[in-house]
Motif scaffolding. Structure first.
Motif, short mmCIF file in Angstrom:
data_model
loop_
_atom_site.label_atom_id
_atom_site.label_comp_id
_atom_site.label_asym_id
_atom_site.label_seq_id
_atom_site.Cartn_x
_atom_site.Cartn_y
_atom_site.Cartn_z
N ALA A 136 17.78 13.10 23.54
CA ALA A 136 16.78 12.43 22.72
C ALA A 136 15.37 12.77 23.18
O ALA A 136 14.63 13.46 22.48
CB ALA A 136 17.00 10.92 22.75
N THR A 137 14.99 12.33 24.38
CA THR A 137 13.65 12.61 24.90
C THR A 137 13.63 13.76 25.90
O THR A 137 12.59 14.36 26.13
CB THR A 137 13.06 11.37 25.59
OG1 THR A 137 13.81 11.08 26.77
CG2 THR A 137 13.09 10.17 24.65
N ALA A 160 24.35 20.81 24.66
CA ALA A 160 24.47 19.53 23.97
C ALA A 160 24.73 19.79 22.50
O ALA A 160 24.27 20.80 21.95
CB ALA A 160 23.21 18.68 24.15
N PRO A 161 25.42 18.89 21.83
CA PRO A 161 25.68 19.07 20.40
C PRO A 161 24.41 18.98 19.55
O PRO A 161 24.28 19.68 18.55
CB PRO A 161 26.65 17.93 20.07
CG PRO A 161 27.28 17.57 21.38
CD PRO A 161 26.20 17.76 22.39
N VAL A 162 23.46 18.12 19.95
CA VAL A 162 22.28 17.89 19.11
C VAL A 162 21.09 17.50 19.98
O VAL A 162 21.23 16.82 21.00
CB VAL A 162 22.58 16.80 18.05
CG1 VAL A 162 22.92 15.48 18.73
CG2 VAL A 162 21.42 16.63 17.08
N ALA A 163 19.91 17.97 19.58
CA ALA A 163 18.66 17.61 20.23
C ALA A 163 17.51 17.98 19.30
O ALA A 163 17.62 18.95 18.53
CB ALA A 163 18.51 18.34 21.56
N PRO A 164 16.42 17.24 19.34
CA PRO A 164 15.27 17.56 18.48
C PRO A 164 14.68 18.93 18.84
O PRO A 164 14.68 19.33 20.01
CB PRO A 164 14.27 16.45 18.78
CG PRO A 164 15.06 15.36 19.42
CD PRO A 164 16.18 16.02 20.14
N THR A 165 14.13 19.60 17.86
CA THR A 165 13.56 20.92 18.06
C THR A 165 12.52 20.93 19.17
O THR A 165 12.53 21.81 20.05
CB THR A 165 12.92 21.42 16.75
OG1 THR A 165 13.91 21.45 15.73
CG2 THR A 165 12.34 22.82 16.93
N GLU A 166 11.62 19.95 19.16
CA GLU A 166 10.53 19.95 20.15
C GLU A 166 11.04 19.69 21.56
O GLU A 166 10.47 20.19 22.54
CB GLU A 166 9.45 18.93 19.78
CG GLU A 166 9.87 17.47 19.86
CD GLU A 166 10.53 16.96 18.59
OE1 GLU A 166 10.67 15.73 18.46
OE2 GLU A 166 10.90 17.79 17.73
N PRO A 184 17.55 19.26 14.78
CA PRO A 184 16.84 18.70 13.62
C PRO A 184 15.38 18.39 13.93
O PRO A 184 15.03 17.98 15.04
CB PRO A 184 17.62 17.42 13.33
CG PRO A 184 18.18 17.02 14.67
CD PRO A 184 18.53 18.31 15.34
N ALA A 185 14.54 18.57 12.94
CA ALA A 185 13.15 18.15 13.07
C ALA A 185 13.04 16.63 12.97
O ALA A 185 12.20 16.01 13.61
CB ALA A 185 12.31 18.83 12.00
N ALA A 189 18.23 9.26 16.07
CA ALA A 189 18.97 8.85 17.26
C ALA A 189 20.24 9.67 17.36
O ALA A 189 20.74 10.19 16.35
CB ALA A 189 19.31 7.36 17.20
N ILE A 190 20.78 9.77 18.57
CA ILE A 190 21.98 10.60 18.79
C ILE A 190 23.14 10.11 17.93
O ILE A 190 23.89 10.90 17.36
CB ILE A 190 22.36 10.60 20.28
CG1 ILE A 190 21.26 11.27 21.11
CG2 ILE A 190 23.69 11.33 20.49
CD1 ILE A 190 21.46 11.14 22.62
#
Length: 219
Positions: A136-137, A160-166, A184-185, A189-190
């Protein structure tokens, strides 16, 4: 929001395993961040034929906003703080220390629960695949990377399966490689990226770590 791409953490781990295997790593060690990251890490370790271990890290959550992490703790001990966020939240040094002490106690409990008297896996000179169920962060992962660097890890691969682009971009200079399936932009939440994101019990983490790569899939 699109439909959640992962049925549960085990499904996410199976999908992630293929992407990590494509890196053709030599004799890696797979470390999951408890609790959920260990469930994702288990299929990755099986796919790589690698040792599965656990690296205990605790997020330092803001008062009244515990999901908002202003830092993290990891074994070592290591503490990483987002000083800009600490200032924005108006947290005093005493408040930061009180939250740190509470999370340190939980970190110590989890180390005892997950490993007992067994030492942490030796990572000196090794390639380590650090796995979480989502980022997340990035504070928790940054703390974990600091620990692995201090312990002399040869390479650190974050998966990790998912994390924000930034957040992925921010971690790029810290890890030797990053494998994230969805960036994702608009993150939210996860849990939004899973159909089943139930809390993982301690017993499941212990069972996976003790069984290692031979553990059966499924929950």
């Amino acid at each position: 929001m699109p439909e959640a791409p992962f049925r549960d953490r085990t499904d996410a781990g199976r999908q992630l395993a293929g992407a990590v295997a494509a890196l053709h790593l030599t004799d890696p060690i797979v470390l999951g961040l408890p609790r959920g990251g260990v469930v994702v890490a288990a299929p990755v370790a099986r796919a790589l034929g690698a040792q599965l271990g656990v690296l205990v890290v605790r997020k330092l959550g803001a008062p009244r906003q515990p999901e908002l992490g202003f830092g993290a703790l990891a074994e070592g001990p290591t503490r990483v703080l987002n000083h800009a966020l600490v200032a924005e939240l108006g947290l005093t040094p005493d408040e930061v220390d009180a939250i740190t002490a509470r999370e340190q106690a939980e970190l110590d409990r989890r180390v005892r629960r997950y490993r007992g008297d067994r030492p942490a896996p030796g990572v000196a000179g090794c390639t380590v695949v650090l796995v979480d169920d989502g980022i997340a962060t990035g504070a928790t992962v940054r703390a974990a990377i600091d620990v692995l660097r201090a312990q002399g890890a040869g390479r650190v691969v974050v998966a990790a399966p998912v994390a924000p682009t930034e957040v992925v971009a921010g971690l790029a200079g810290l890890a030797d490689a990053i494998v994230v399936l969805h960036r994702p932009a608009r993150f939210l939440a996860i849990g939004f990226w899973y159909h089943d994101f139930e809390q993982v019990p301690d017993d499941e983490v212990v069972g996976l770590v003790q069984a290692g790569p031979s553990a059966k899939e499924g929950r």
